[in-house]
Write an enzyme that holds these catalytic residues in place. Structure first.
Site, PDB file in Angstrom:
ATOM      1  N   GLY A  59       0.829  -1.204   0.000  1.00  0.00           N
ATOM      2  CA  GLY A  59       0.000   0.000   0.000  1.00  0.00           C
ATOM      3  C   GLY A  59       0.858   1.247   0.000  1.00  0.00           C
ATOM      4  O   GLY A  59       2.060   1.181   0.304  1.00  0.00           O
ATOM      5  N   CYS A  86       5.219  -6.129   1.688  1.00  0.00           N
ATOM      6  CA  CYS A  86       5.579  -4.711   1.660  1.00  0.00           C
ATOM      7  C   CYS A  86       4.864  -3.932   2.783  1.00  0.00           C
ATOM      8  O   CYS A  86       5.156  -4.147   3.936  1.00  0.00           O
ATOM      9  CB  CYS A  86       5.307  -4.134   0.276  1.00  0.00           C
ATOM     10  SG  CYS A  86       6.182  -2.598   0.008  1.00  0.00           S
ATOM     11  N   TYR A  87       3.892  -3.090   2.468  1.00  0.00           N
ATOM     12  CA  TYR A  87       3.181  -2.398   3.552  1.00  0.00           C
ATOM     13  C   TYR A  87       2.562  -3.409   4.506  1.00  0.00           C
ATOM     14  O   TYR A  87       2.557  -3.227   5.731  1.00  0.00           O
ATOM     15  CB  TYR A  87       2.084  -1.482   2.984  1.00  0.00           C
ATOM     16  CG  TYR A  87       1.381  -0.665   4.053  1.00  0.00           C
ATOM     17  CD1 TYR A  87       1.818   0.603   4.377  1.00  0.00           C
ATOM     18  CD2 TYR A  87       0.299  -1.196   4.773  1.00  0.00           C
ATOM     19  CE1 TYR A  87       1.204   1.338   5.374  1.00  0.00           C
ATOM     20  CE2 TYR A  87      -0.321  -0.474   5.775  1.00  0.00           C
ATOM     21  CZ  TYR A  87       0.131   0.800   6.067  1.00  0.00           C
ATOM     22  OH  TYR A  87      -0.469   1.521   7.063  1.00  0.00           O
ATOM     23  N   HIS A 177       7.692  -7.458  -3.621  1.00  0.00           N
ATOM     24  CA  HIS A 177       6.406  -7.866  -4.213  1.00  0.00           C
ATOM     25  C   HIS A 177       6.580  -9.154  -5.012  1.00  0.00           C
ATOM     26  O   HIS A 177       6.974  -9.107  -6.178  1.00  0.00           O
ATOM     27  CB  HIS A 177       5.876  -6.761  -5.129  1.00  0.00           C
ATOM     28  CG  HIS A 177       5.394  -5.558  -4.398  1.00  0.00           C
ATOM     29  ND1 HIS A 177       4.095  -5.408  -3.991  1.00  0.00           N
ATOM     30  CD2 HIS A 177       6.052  -4.468  -3.962  1.00  0.00           C
ATOM     31  CE1 HIS A 177       3.958  -4.259  -3.346  1.00  0.00           C
ATOM     32  NE2 HIS A 177       5.131  -3.664  -3.310  1.00  0.00           N
ATOM     33  N   GLU A 179       4.340 -10.848  -6.340  1.00  0.00           N
ATOM     34  CA  GLU A 179       3.281 -11.019  -7.334  1.00  0.00           C
ATOM     35  C   GLU A 179       3.619 -10.447  -8.711  1.00  0.00           C
ATOM     36  O   GLU A 179       2.922 -10.741  -9.681  1.00  0.00           O
ATOM     37  CB  GLU A 179       1.965 -10.394  -6.839  1.00  0.00           C
ATOM     38  CG  GLU A 179       1.999  -8.906  -6.529  1.00  0.00           C
ATOM     39  CD  GLU A 179       2.520  -8.603  -5.120  1.00  0.00           C
ATOM     40  OE1 GLU A 179       3.151  -9.491  -4.510  1.00  0.00           O
ATOM     41  OE2 GLU A 179       2.314  -7.477  -4.645  1.00  0.00           O
ATOM     42  N   SER A 230     -23.322  -8.446 -26.851  1.00  0.00           N
ATOM     43  CA  SER A 230     -22.583  -7.534 -27.734  1.00  0.00           C
ATOM     44  C   SER A 230     -21.747  -8.311 -28.736  1.00  0.00           C
ATOM     45  O   SER A 230     -21.245  -7.764 -29.703  1.00  0.00           O
ATOM     46  CB  SER A 230     -21.665  -6.650 -26.895  1.00  0.00           C
ATOM     47  OG  SER A 230     -20.619  -7.428 -26.334  1.00  0.00           O
ATOM     48  N   GLY A 231     -21.589  -9.620 -28.469  1.00  0.00           N
ATOM     49  CA  GLY A 231     -20.687 -10.397 -29.319  1.00  0.00           C
ATOM     50  C   GLY A 231     -19.282 -10.419 -28.747  1.00  0.00           C
ATOM     51  O   GLY A 231     -18.426 -11.157 -29.210  1.00  0.00           O
ATOM     52  N   GLY A 232     -19.043  -9.604 -27.707  1.00  0.00           N
ATOM     53  CA  GLY A 232     -17.740  -9.622 -27.028  1.00  0.00           C
ATOM     54  C   GLY A 232     -17.621 -10.863 -26.146  1.00  0.00           C
ATOM     55  O   GLY A 232     -18.611 -11.572 -25.917  1.00  0.00           O
ATOM     56  N   VAL A 233     -16.413 -11.081 -25.639  1.00  0.00           N
ATOM     57  CA  VAL A 233     -16.149 -12.315 -24.895  1.00  0.00           C
ATOM     58  C   VAL A 233     -17.015 -12.412 -23.629  1.00  0.00           C
ATOM     59  O   VAL A 233     -17.623 -13.448 -23.364  1.00  0.00           O
ATOM     60  CB  VAL A 233     -14.651 -12.399 -24.512  1.00  0.00           C
ATOM     61  CG1 VAL A 233     -14.399 -13.592 -23.608  1.00  0.00           C
ATOM     62  CG2 VAL A 233     -13.806 -12.502 -25.761  1.00  0.00           C
ATOM     63  N   ASP A 234     -17.102 -11.327 -22.860  1.00  0.00           N
ATOM     64  CA  ASP A 234     -17.767 -11.409 -21.560  1.00  0.00           C
ATOM     65  C   ASP A 234     -19.259 -11.727 -21.699  1.00  0.00           C
ATOM     66  O   ASP A 234     -19.770 -12.644 -21.053  1.00  0.00           O
ATOM     67  CB  ASP A 234     -17.600 -10.100 -20.774  1.00  0.00           C
ATOM     68  CG  ASP A 234     -16.147  -9.714 -20.639  1.00  0.00           C
ATOM     69  OD1 ASP A 234     -15.298 -10.606 -20.800  1.00  0.00           O
ATOM     70  OD2 ASP A 234     -15.859  -8.531 -20.389  1.00  0.00           O
ATOM     71  N   SER A 235     -19.951 -10.946 -22.543  1.00  0.00           N
ATOM     72  CA  SER A 235     -21.395 -11.199 -22.640  1.00  0.00           C
ATOM     73  C   SER A 235     -21.647 -12.538 -23.318  1.00  0.00           C
ATOM     74  O   SER A 235     -22.625 -13.225 -23.006  1.00  0.00           O
ATOM     75  CB  SER A 235     -22.121 -10.056 -23.360  1.00  0.00           C
ATOM     76  OG  SER A 235     -21.709  -9.939 -24.698  1.00  0.00           O
ATOM     77  N   SER A 236     -20.761 -12.950 -24.217  1.00  0.00           N
ATOM     78  CA  SER A 236     -20.952 -14.239 -24.895  1.00  0.00           C
ATOM     79  C   SER A 236     -20.833 -15.401 -23.912  1.00  0.00           C
ATOM     80  O   SER A 236     -21.663 -16.312 -23.902  1.00  0.00           O
ATOM     81  CB  SER A 236     -19.907 -14.430 -26.004  1.00  0.00           C
ATOM     82  OG  SER A 236     -20.033 -13.426 -26.966  1.00  0.00           O
ATOM     83  N   LYS A 376     -10.457 -11.765 -16.498  1.00  0.00           N
ATOM     84  CA  LYS A 376     -10.661 -11.910 -17.947  1.00  0.00           C
ATOM     85  C   LYS A 376     -10.103 -13.243 -18.483  1.00  0.00           C
ATOM     86  O   LYS A 376     -10.755 -13.920 -19.265  1.00  0.00           O
ATOM     87  CB  LYS A 376      -9.965 -10.745 -18.655  1.00  0.00           C
ATOM     88  CG  LYS A 376     -10.248 -10.660 -20.127  1.00  0.00           C
ATOM     89  CD  LYS A 376     -11.467  -9.823 -20.361  1.00  0.00           C
ATOM     90  CE  LYS A 376     -11.789  -9.685 -21.820  1.00  0.00           C
ATOM     91  NZ  LYS A 376     -13.026  -8.929 -22.005  1.00  0.00           N
TER      92      LYS A 376
END
Ligand code: XMP
Length: 520
Positions: A59, A86-87, A177, A179, A230-236, A376
């Site tokens: 942080g 870290c923090y 870090h 990560e 929409s045809g995008g990945v998420d809504s599909s 994603k």
């Protein structure tokens, strides 16, 4: 908080820019985790969440400042492993009786090297095979005295307590870090940590699919759901998952605003109506959108017109579906955590194509958001699990306002036709050269300028276009893709030869910032 039957790890967020990366690393080990801002994590929360392990993030604050963030003290009496980063390391030391001091020549930013002490630590299995490990530091403060019970397991030139632990209590603390990619062996450290905490790695896509389907069935019952596709990945992916759960109780509405790419409308219809056999409304509203956009050249005005029409149209079609009580959205986990951001500032609005702005309340609809727990790349993996073709899942993102924001200035049907053709040639070139998956997003913009050229023996006076291709992780920052000159030359020649209406091609080499990915 979401309900899940999986083992759960809690990440307490102190506002680091890279907290989300901790979650990604853990999910790579098939561990379910949630990020919650430190303010929200009190005794009651902890009792309810029942984490199997806790990670305290980095942080921006200084623990030496009065009133700076702290973890609830009960984190340290839960009896589960705790890892401070870290923090997180510094507040852990402070809360457990150690000491932290500010800067004065001991700040470290960027690459550093940690060397081991003689003592061995299980979370460091696989570390120090080359004597020292590269890590990524970003700290002004440093621990000057470790808390009682802790021992040192690694040091760096400016962080004598780079890795410490109280093994008897399962408390671990690192100054760097693990990560980020610049700590190349960092994922291993997380893997070791979750192993010692007893996680079985039960967070798999197959398990998620089963659980999500059961949850959708329970939430929806015998009611109806509408989904703006929409045809995008998420809504599909959301649509296919919900369809698997409730079949014909789901109706998808796909709005064709006349601003799609070549062949896109047909592709979406073929995929969902014909292939998946979904209840599907193909809203052909090209005339409405292009009519309202006529004569408009201001980017914000264009966006507002499209946004408003989209809602009107969606509402019109959705209203025809009798008994619909739910609206499905492809909201992702990053959208959820942004909305409870550490800063406590106004929550970041979920991107416009993820929710049909304010519509659920207006229409009295409840939300179904089956991707709320996923990143994603996990949504892509779920899509593959559900049988969506990889070519469909791996498509570049496409903005809600579509080609409108790739056509600076006034939009005309003629310009859109030229743009669609040029874009198709460009993407074909990228695919032929095997570059599609290396690029985050690529498209052609048609510029509001005509230039003089000579083709054959004749003069031409046609549009100029700009090619754009960027690399990015999340669309927030981006760099231009370094195509070879041969590729650019070949592509420009193809576009100018094959697309009537374009006689000049430029390549946009602006990064973001200062540019944006789209031209408008
Ligand atoms: P910018 O141009 O802001 O784009 O750098 C970042 C990413 O967001 C996409 N984008 C949008 N997506 N609705 C969307 O659904 C929008 O209004 C919108 N504007 C930009 C853009 O394509 C890129 O991936």
């Amino acid at each position: 908080m979401t309900s899940t039957s999986h083992d759960r790890l809690l990440i307490i967020d102190f506002g680091s820019q890279v907290t989300q990366l901790i979650a990604r690393r853990l999910r790579e080990s098939s561990v379910y985790c949630e990020i919650h801002p430190y303010q929200n994590v009190d005794d009651a929360f902890l009792a309810d969440f029942a984490p199997k392990a806790v990670i305290l993030s980095g942080g921006p604050d200084s623990v030496t400042r009065e009133g700076s963030p702290r973890a609830a003290d009960s984190v340290f009496t839960l009896g589960v492993p705790v890892l401070g980063i870290c923090y997180g390391q510094q507040t852990m030391m402070t809360q457990l009786g150690g000491k932290v001091e500010s800067g004065h020549g001991t700040a470290e930013f960027g690459r550093a090297f940690v060397t081991p002490t003689d003592a061995k630590l299980s979370i460091l299995d696989g570390w120090f095979e080359d004597e020292k490990e590269q890590v990524w530091m970003s700290h002004g403060d440093h621990v000057s005295a470790i808390a009682p019970g802790f021992e040192v397991y690694g040091t760096s030139p400016n962080a004598p307590f780079a890795i410490t632990a109280d093994v008897s209590r399962n408390f671990y603390a690192v100054q760097f870090h693990p990560e980020v990619h610049h700590t190349p062996n960092g994922a291993k450290l997380y893997e070791n940590f979750v192993k010692l905490a007893g996680f079985t790695g039960d967070w798999t896509m197959g398990a998620y699919r089963e659980q999500a389907i059961a949850a959708i069935r329970e939430q929806v019952g015998d009611k109806k759901v509408i989904c703006g596709l929409s045809g995008g990945v998420d809504s599909s992916v959301a649509a296919v998952l919900i369809h698997e759960a409730i079949g014909d109780q789901l109706t998808c509405v796909f709005v064709d605003h006349g601003l799609l790419r070549k062949g896109e409308g047909e592709e979406v219809v073929a995929m969902f109506r014909d292939n998946y056999n979904m209840q599907f409304i193909h809203a052909q509203e090209q005339d409405l959108f292009l009519g309202e956009l006529e004569g408009q050249s201001d980017p914000e005005t264009k966006r507002k017109i499209i946004g408003k029409l989209f809602i009107d149209v969606f509402q019109k079609y959705a209203g025809e579906i009798e008994g619909a009580e739910f609206l499905a959205q492809g909201t992702l986990y990053p959208d959820v955590i942004e909305s409870v951001s550490f800063s406590g500032g106004p929550s970041v609005t979920i991107k416009s194509h993820h929710n049909v702005g304010g519509l659920p309340e207006k229409m009295g609809l409840k939300l179904v958001e089956p991707l709320r727990e996923l990143f994603k790349d996990e949504v892509r993996a779920l899509g593959v699990e559900l049988g969506l073709p990889k070519s469909f899942i791996g498509r570049h993102p496409f903005p809600g306002p579509g080609l409108a924001i790739r056509c600076p200035g006034e939009i005309t049907r003629a310009k859109l036709d030229i743009l669609r053709e040029a874009d198709a040639v460009y993407i074909d070139q990228i695919r032929k050269h095997g570059l599609y998956d290396e690029i985050w997003q690529a498209y052609v913009a048609i510029l509001p300028v005509r230039t003089v050229g000579v083709m054959g023996d004749g003069r031409t006076y046609d549009f100029a276009c700009a090619l754009r291709a960027v690399t990015s992780v999340d669309g927030m920052t981006a760099d231009y893709y370094p195509f070879s000159h041969e590729f650019l030359g070949e592509t420009a020649t193809r576009i100018i030869n094959e697309v009537q209406g374009i006689n000049r091609c430029t390549y946009d080499i602006t990064s973001k910032p200062p540019g944006t990915i789209e031209w408008e």
